[in-house]
Design a protein around this motif. Structure first.
Motif, PDB file in Angstrom:
ATOM      1  N   ASN A 361      -4.170 -23.570   6.533  1.00 57.32           N
ATOM      2  CA  ASN A 361      -4.761 -24.834   6.078  1.00 57.32           C
ATOM      3  C   ASN A 361      -6.240 -24.607   5.810  1.00 57.32           C
ATOM      4  N   GLU A 362      -6.483 -23.812   4.743  1.00 49.90           N
ATOM      5  CA  GLU A 362      -7.879 -23.442   4.450  1.00 49.90           C
ATOM      6  C   GLU A 362      -8.278 -23.951   3.072  1.00 49.90           C
ATOM      7  N   ALA A 363      -9.574 -23.927   2.811  1.00 49.08           N
ATOM      8  CA  ALA A 363     -10.050 -24.353   1.475  1.00 49.08           C
ATOM      9  C   ALA A 363      -9.475 -23.395   0.426  1.00 49.08           C
ATOM     10  N   TYR A 411     -12.069  -7.501  14.901  1.00 47.17           N
ATOM     11  CA  TYR A 411     -11.430  -8.162  16.048  1.00 47.17           C
ATOM     12  C   TYR A 411     -10.205  -8.939  15.592  1.00 47.17           C
ATOM     13  N   ASN A 412      -9.085  -8.734  16.324  1.00 46.85           N
ATOM     14  CA  ASN A 412      -7.907  -9.594  16.232  1.00 46.85           C
ATOM     15  C   ASN A 412      -7.541  -9.946  17.676  1.00 46.85           C
ATOM     16  N   PRO A 413      -7.103 -11.167  17.972  1.00 44.43           N
ATOM     17  CA  PRO A 413      -6.744 -11.516  19.353  1.00 44.43           C
ATOM     18  C   PRO A 413      -5.600 -10.655  19.887  1.00 44.43           C
ATOM     19  N   ASN A 436      -5.733  -4.930   7.215  1.00 49.73           N
ATOM     20  CA  ASN A 436      -6.224  -5.073   8.581  1.00 49.73           C
ATOM     21  C   ASN A 436      -5.198  -4.382   9.484  1.00 49.73           C
ATOM     22  N   SER A 437      -5.632  -3.881  10.629  1.00 54.01           N
ATOM     23  CA  SER A 437      -4.683  -3.113  11.457  1.00 54.01           C
ATOM     24  C   SER A 437      -5.154  -3.096  12.913  1.00 54.01           C
ATOM     25  N   GLY A 438      -4.317  -2.572  13.783  1.00 57.11           N
ATOM     26  CA  GLY A 438      -4.739  -2.442  15.182  1.00 57.11           C
ATOM     27  C   GLY A 438      -3.608  -1.992  16.079  1.00 57.11           C
ATOM     28  N   ARG A 465      -3.164  -9.990  -3.399  1.00 60.45           N
ATOM     29  CA  ARG A 465      -4.370  -9.230  -3.766  1.00 60.45           C
ATOM     30  C   ARG A 465      -4.023  -8.008  -4.626  1.00 60.45           C
ATOM     31  N   PRO A 466      -3.126  -7.143  -4.164  1.00 65.70           N
ATOM     32  CA  PRO A 466      -2.793  -5.990  -5.021  1.00 65.70           C
ATOM     33  C   PRO A 466      -2.148  -6.413  -6.344  1.00 65.70           C
ATOM     34  N   THR A 467      -1.382  -7.505  -6.305  1.00 64.72           N
ATOM     35  CA  THR A 467      -0.734  -7.954  -7.550  1.00 64.72           C
ATOM     36  C   THR A 467      -1.782  -8.441  -8.545  1.00 64.72           C
ATOM     37  N   MET A 468      -2.776  -9.158  -8.039  1.00 62.90           N
ATOM     38  CA  MET A 468      -3.837  -9.660  -8.947  1.00 62.90           C
ATOM     39  C   MET A 468      -4.619  -8.494  -9.531  1.00 62.90           C
ATOM     40  N   ILE A 469      -4.836  -7.457  -8.685  1.00 65.04           N
ATOM     41  CA  ILE A 469      -5.580  -6.281  -9.192  1.00 65.04           C
ATOM     42  C   ILE A 469      -4.715  -5.556 -10.225  1.00 65.04           C
ATOM     43  N   LYS A 470      -3.458  -5.357  -9.875  1.00 66.25           N
ATOM     44  CA  LYS A 470      -2.544  -4.602 -10.776  1.00 66.25           C
ATOM     45  C   LYS A 470      -2.415  -5.288 -12.129  1.00 66.25           C
ATOM     46  N   LEU A 501       1.070   0.827  -8.901  1.00 72.71           N
ATOM     47  CA  LEU A 501       0.627  -0.329  -8.139  1.00 72.71           C
ATOM     48  C   LEU A 501      -0.880  -0.496  -8.166  1.00 72.71           C
ATOM     49  N   TYR A 502      -1.621   0.615  -8.032  1.00 78.55           N
ATOM     50  CA  TYR A 502      -3.054   0.414  -7.807  1.00 78.55           C
ATOM     51  C   TYR A 502      -3.820   1.286  -8.789  1.00 78.55           C
ATOM     52  N   GLU A 503      -4.088   0.749  -9.947  1.00 81.66           N
ATOM     53  CA  GLU A 503      -4.774   1.539 -11.000  1.00 81.66           C
ATOM     54  C   GLU A 503      -6.230   1.086 -11.040  1.00 81.66           C
TER      55      GLU A 503
END
Ligand code: FB9
Length: 503
Positions: A361-363, A411-413, A436-438, A465-470, A501-503
């Motif tokens: 529920n973000e802008a 940081y991730n909880p 993101n990872s952990g 994100r990758p689709t918009m870039i691709k 995928l990532y050109e």
């Protein structure tokens, strides 16, 4: 079996062979006959061969020439009658069609000549000929065609010429020659199309007959449509996960309890992510049941309050009713938590992934909607470390052509340590955050009952994100929502090229 199929079998039984289905069943169209024969052939009741015959029929104009003679004959008879004929009078005397075509063909046959006064007269060849003896070839060929006699003796060039002149039209008659099959009979046992587990377990299949595969079937000719770019990129990610030994998690439950979406992930109940301005809460029903694993619940309460498994906890009063609230899941890690809790029943090295919708529920803005598709992977194995996570991320992203990763602590909880993952994007000429990872925390894993040395790494990224870039999309609304152009694929050069995928 249809009545017609039975009729065919009975006729075949009577005649032993059907030389022409057209002769026997004139009332049935060739498609009906073919369908019935195919079905009976599948039962080995008969064999058949198709006999296509090309036919020609006279058009209205063709029939008129057959009755009245060809245009060229009409012209030479008129010239003979008048002695000669002014060229300018031909159309008025014979009409445009007869005049034009008659002249052309009479000249071509060498029947007429033009004199110095621009008059048409019979050629020397015809001067001493009784025109009644003059062969009207066009008329006699049309007569042959009408009688359908010895068509194969007619020069194909002549037939093509008559077709061009629209004096005849070509058709086709489909007939069938039918003989008895290896299992001919006038009754029909049902052919099974699926081999079921029951048939195998009861041995029933031994007394059943199965329809053979029709490898000549045309199948469904898909002549239109295109996959949505998000689905195409999702499939690329799915194949990468499968190639690395991952199993897909069931992700078709969008509504989650606060417990699985937050508490199980060691997200404290006062965390801002749980506020209304970040999370969609469900009004009806207002609450749901908690897992009936009392030990697990006791562990979660403990790790949130005073801590357990080496943790000092968050030191707040944890409320079970907060866990019963229902939300639209804000991350697919909620599914991972459920799956890892299941894993605790039989702990072992495991690789799981999910790619599905999550809701925030973000802008909203040009690159963010209130939902996105999260790509998430979790890998459980004994005594793996942060180094294994870094190495695995490099392997994972390398499979989509992305190398030279850089990692930044974050940081991730639910993970500690956590890292944001960056890659240099040549096209954008900048470092781009690609995920993101952990390492999942003991407060989460040991609360589930997973052994201390079974470590779990996790990572996530979005599909958009990758689709918009691709596909070189600037605004997410070009990709998702009611404003998407239906000819996106045609008008988007990247979509047509279907680059990596990532050109
Ligand atoms: O996808 C993101 N960026 C990205 C990904 C791929 C890409 O191209 C591919 C390499 C070929 C290009 C860009 N991000 C994550 C980074 C940013 O876009 C970020 O601004 C937006 N993030 C989303 C969340 O934002 C509210 C992307 C989304 C995201 C973030 C974190 C996770 C998943 C998705 C996670 C996680 C996680 C961590 C640990 C354990 C389990 C899950």
């Amino acid at each position: 079996m249809s009545d017609f199929q039975l009729e065919i079998l009975k006729k075949l039984d009577e005649l032993d062979e059907i030389k022409s289905t057209l002769a026997i069943f004139p009332q049935h169209g060739s498609q009906d006959v073919l369908s019935a024969l195919n079905s009976l052939k599948a039962h080995n009741k008969l064999e058949f061969s198709k006999i296509d015959t090309v036919t020609y029929d006279l058009t209205k104009e063709g029939a008129q020439i057959l009755n009245e003679g060809s245009y060229e004959i009409k012209l030479v008879k008129l010239i003979q009658e008048l002695g000669q004929l002014q060229i300018k009078d031909v159309m008025s005397k014979l009409g445009p069609q007869v005049g034009k075509v008659g002249q052309a063909r009479a000249f071509k046959n060498g029947w007429i000549a033009k004199n110095a006064s621009n008059e048409l007269e019979l050629s020397a060849k015809l001067q001493n000929t009784d025109l009644n003896d003059l062969a009207d070839e066009t008329q006699s060929i049309l007569a042959q065609i009408k009688d359908n006699s010895h068509l194969d003796s007619i020069d194909p060039k002549i037939l093509n010429d008559l077709k061009k002149r629209k004096l005849i039209v070509q058709g086709k008659i489909t007939d069938f020659h039918v003989t008895k099959g290896s299992e001919f009979s006038t009754d029909l046992t049902k052919l099974e199309t699926d081999l079921t587990s029951d048939m195998v377990s009861t041995n029933a299949y031994k007394n059943l007959k199965f329809k053979p595969y029709n490898f000549n079937s045309q199948g469904v000719q898909i002549s239109s449509g295109a996959l949505h770019p998000l689905n195409k990129v999702r499939e690329e990610f799915r194949q990468i996960f499968f190639s690395m030994g991952f199993t897909e998690m069931p992700s078709n439950q969008y509504v989650e309890t606060g417990f699985w979406n937050f508490d199980a992930l060691y997200v404290p109940q006062q965390h801002p992510a749980r506020d209304l301005q970040d999370t969609f809460y469900i009004k009806d029903p207002l609450t749901a049941d908690l897992p009936d694993d009392k030990t697990y619940l006791g562990n979660i309460k403990a790790v949130h309050e005073q801590g357990r498994f080496g943790s000092i906890g968050y030191r707040y009063n944890w409320k079970p009713e907060e866990c019963q609230k229902l939300v639209l899941r804000t991350h697919s890690t909620a599914i991972s938590a459920r799956m890892l809790h299941d894993l605790a029943k039989d702990p072992k090295p495991t690789r799981l992934f999910s790619i599905d919708r999550v809701f925030r529920n973000e802008a909203v803005d040009a690159t963010h909607l209130a939902e996105f598709h999260q790509v998430e992977g979790v890998l459980a194995d004994y005594n793996i470390t942060l180094g294994d996570l870094i190495k695995f991320m490099e392997e994972f992203f390398e499979r989509m052509g992305v190398t030279g990763l850089r990692f930044k602590p974050t940081y991730n909880p639910y993970t500690e340590p956590s890292m944001e993952i960056f890659s240099w994007h040549e096209g954008l000429q900048k470092w781009v955050e690609i995920g993101n990872s952990g390492m999942f925390r003991p407060e989460m894993l040991e609360s589930m009952g997973l052994p201390k040395d079974l470590r779990v790494l996790g990572w996530g990224l979005s599909l958009e994100r990758p689709t918009m870039i691709k596909y070189k999309v600037q605004n997410i609304r070009e990709l998702l929502g009611h404003k998407v152009s239906l000819d996106f694929i045609e008008t988007n050069p990247a979509a047509r090229l279907d680059e990596d995928l990532y050109e």
